[in-house]
Design an enzyme around this catalytic site. Structure first.
Site, PDB file in Angstrom:
ATOM      1  N   ASP A 147      36.742  41.548  35.593  1.00  0.00           N
ATOM      2  CA  ASP A 147      38.112  41.955  35.868  1.00  0.00           C
ATOM      3  C   ASP A 147      38.634  41.427  37.198  1.00  0.00           C
ATOM      4  OD1 ASP A 147      40.411  44.087  35.161  1.00  0.00           O
ATOM      5  OD2 ASP A 147      39.957  44.214  37.291  1.00  0.00           O
ATOM      6  N   ALA A 175      42.925  43.807  33.907  1.00  0.00           N
ATOM      7  CA  ALA A 175      42.604  42.597  33.145  1.00  0.00           C
ATOM      8  C   ALA A 175      41.773  42.950  31.915  1.00  0.00           C
ATOM      9  CB  ALA A 175      41.863  41.586  34.022  1.00  0.00           C
ATOM     10  N   ASP A 176      40.813  43.841  32.079  1.00  0.00           N
ATOM     11  CA  ASP A 176      40.009  44.299  30.954  1.00  0.00           C
ATOM     12  C   ASP A 176      40.858  45.063  29.937  1.00  0.00           C
ATOM     13  OD1 ASP A 176      37.220  43.539  31.212  1.00  0.00           O
ATOM     14  OD2 ASP A 176      37.159  44.756  33.014  1.00  0.00           O
ATOM     15  N   VAL A 177      41.642  46.006  30.431  1.00  0.00           N
ATOM     16  CA  VAL A 177      42.400  46.871  29.524  1.00  0.00           C
ATOM     17  C   VAL A 177      43.425  46.067  28.723  1.00  0.00           C
ATOM     18  CG1 VAL A 177      44.034  48.784  29.413  1.00  0.00           C
ATOM     19  CG2 VAL A 177      42.029  48.949  30.898  1.00  0.00           C
ATOM     20  N   GLY A 180      41.781  44.086  25.953  1.00  0.00           N
ATOM     21  CA  GLY A 180      41.435  44.942  24.831  1.00  0.00           C
ATOM     22  C   GLY A 180      42.644  45.294  23.979  1.00  0.00           C
TER      23      GLY A 180
END
Length: 403
Positions: A147, A175-177, A180
């Site tokens: 991230d 960035a991760d969320v 997803g």
């Protein structure tokens, strides 16, 4: 397997979840919340990396708060997919799955016979979503993605922070969320296509791609000018005043989005004379003179405490809000009225609090039927019920470390 309590619009769909940490589990949790049956594959003896991301742990459960946050509505199966027996079981499970989601490094699953091209030939209707740092193609494809480095490489850190301070990452792993959530959107679109044609497909989600995609107005500001937008701290690049101001006892966010609202502000708080000054008359002028606007309004806002300003500004339909701590967020009456926190029973015997799904569907709302699982909690249930594996076979697989 008992799925009669699933109520969402994806009820009847089955997901093989080969993801871990945050981007992939965010995607599969959303699918599970919307009714899909999610089978989470975890490494025997270790499980998802986030099981070890503690402290803090959820009281009474021994599970990390991080893991609990993105793994509800999933059943946990321990399976060593690096072993041929584990790969065979994974393929048996896929025979009854609609979706596979994975966030391994590019090419890693192909070594186990579980890459998209390999599986597409055998399961042509399978929707296969890969979430990686940099996507399946391009010079950075082999690199691992994290991230903070995506926030750095994707430009958002160059835009975040005080003008004379260090570049800053966002305080949560956006960035991760976002990766997803974009993955979930892609899956829903691919399911629509599959339902019409019978054809599955590969969804290639790169965290850097999705990060650049949500640069939004700042990305467009660059494309229109060729100039790097400067860091502005808590100010807006295109609207002024739209920022944090100090008050008599703290801070407030003042969000004045257009000229009529600015006029209303000035007329009600004894600064109507500013409307006669061309440097304040229009938003474009205020953007050009943002420091003057900030310096002029700061002493005005500092005359009263935050609560007074919120009450007065809300009455005038002028955007504003306090800067809440998380304690204040979860105590907020509106947040509570919206049911943003849900309590679920847990296999440990101690209920866990989770943050609810924000997608509000009037006819098929998100449901909370399976608490975040203990490691391997559903291994026997799934392998015996779905695949007919006997108790003796389970014992043999366990003895080999396959499950």
């Amino acid at each position: 397997m008992n799925t009669k309590d699933a109520t969402g619009p994806l009820k009847g769909l089955r997901v093989l979840d080969l993801t871990r940490v945050l981007a992939g589990p965010t995607c599969t949790q959303m699918l599970g919340d919307l009714g899909a049956e999610v089978i989470k594959i975890e490494r025997p003896g270790a499980g998802d990396d986030t099981r070890g991301f503690a402290p803090p742990t959820m009281p009474g459960t021994g599970e990390s708060a991080y893991f609990i946050g993105v793994n509800r509505n999933k059943r946990s199966v321990t399976l060593d997919i690096a072993a041929p027996e584990g790969q065979a079981i994974a393929k048996q499970l896929l025979a009854d799955c609609d979706i596979l989601v994975e966030n391994f490094k590019v090419g890693a699953l192909a070594r186990y016979g579980l890459g998209y091209e390999q599986l597409h030939a055998e399961f042509p209707s399978l929707v296969y979503c890969s979430i990686t740092g940099f996507g399946q193609t391009g010079p950075y494809a082999p690199r691992p993605g994290y991230d903070s480095l995506i926030q750095a490489m994707g430009g958002v850190m160059s835009l975040t922070g005080e003008p004379d301070g260090l570049p800053q990452k966002v305080g949560v792993p956006v960035a991760d969320v976002f990766a997803g959530l974009y993955g979930c959107i892609g899956i829903l679109a691919a399911l629509r296509h599959r339902d019409r044609t019978g054809q599955g497909q590969h969804i290639d989600i790169g965290m850097l791609d999705t990060h650049v995609a949500w640069l939004a107005n700042q990305g467009m500001n660059y494309l229109s000018t060729g100039e790097n937008p400067p860091r502005l701290g808590n100010q807006h690049p295109n609207i002024v005043p739209y920022q944090v101001f100090p008050t008599a006892d703290g801070y407030i966010v003042l969000s004045i989005g257009n000229d009529p609202t600015f006029k209303r502000f000035c007329e009600n708080f004894d600064v109507a004379h500013l409307l006669e000054d061309p440097r304040f008359a229009t938003n474009a002028a205020r953007v050009e003179n943002r420091q003057l606007v900030t310096d002029t309004l700061t002493p005005v806002l500092k005359q009263h405490p935050t609560a007074w300003w919120v009450e007065q500004l809300e009455a005038l339909k002028i955007g504003c809000g306090p800067i809440n701590t998380l304690k204040e967020v979860f105590a907020d009456p509106h947040v509570q009225a919206r049911g943003v926190v849900v309590e679920m029973p847990h296999a440990s015997g101690t209920p866990v609090k989770i943050i609810a799904n924000p997608v509000r569907l009037s006819e098929t709302p998100a449901d909370y039927r399976i608490a975040p699982p203990m490691l391997g909690e559903h291994t026997e249930e799934i392998l015996q019920d779905l695949l007919g594996i006997s108790t003796a076979e389970m014992d043999a697989l366990r003895a080999k470390g396959i499950v």
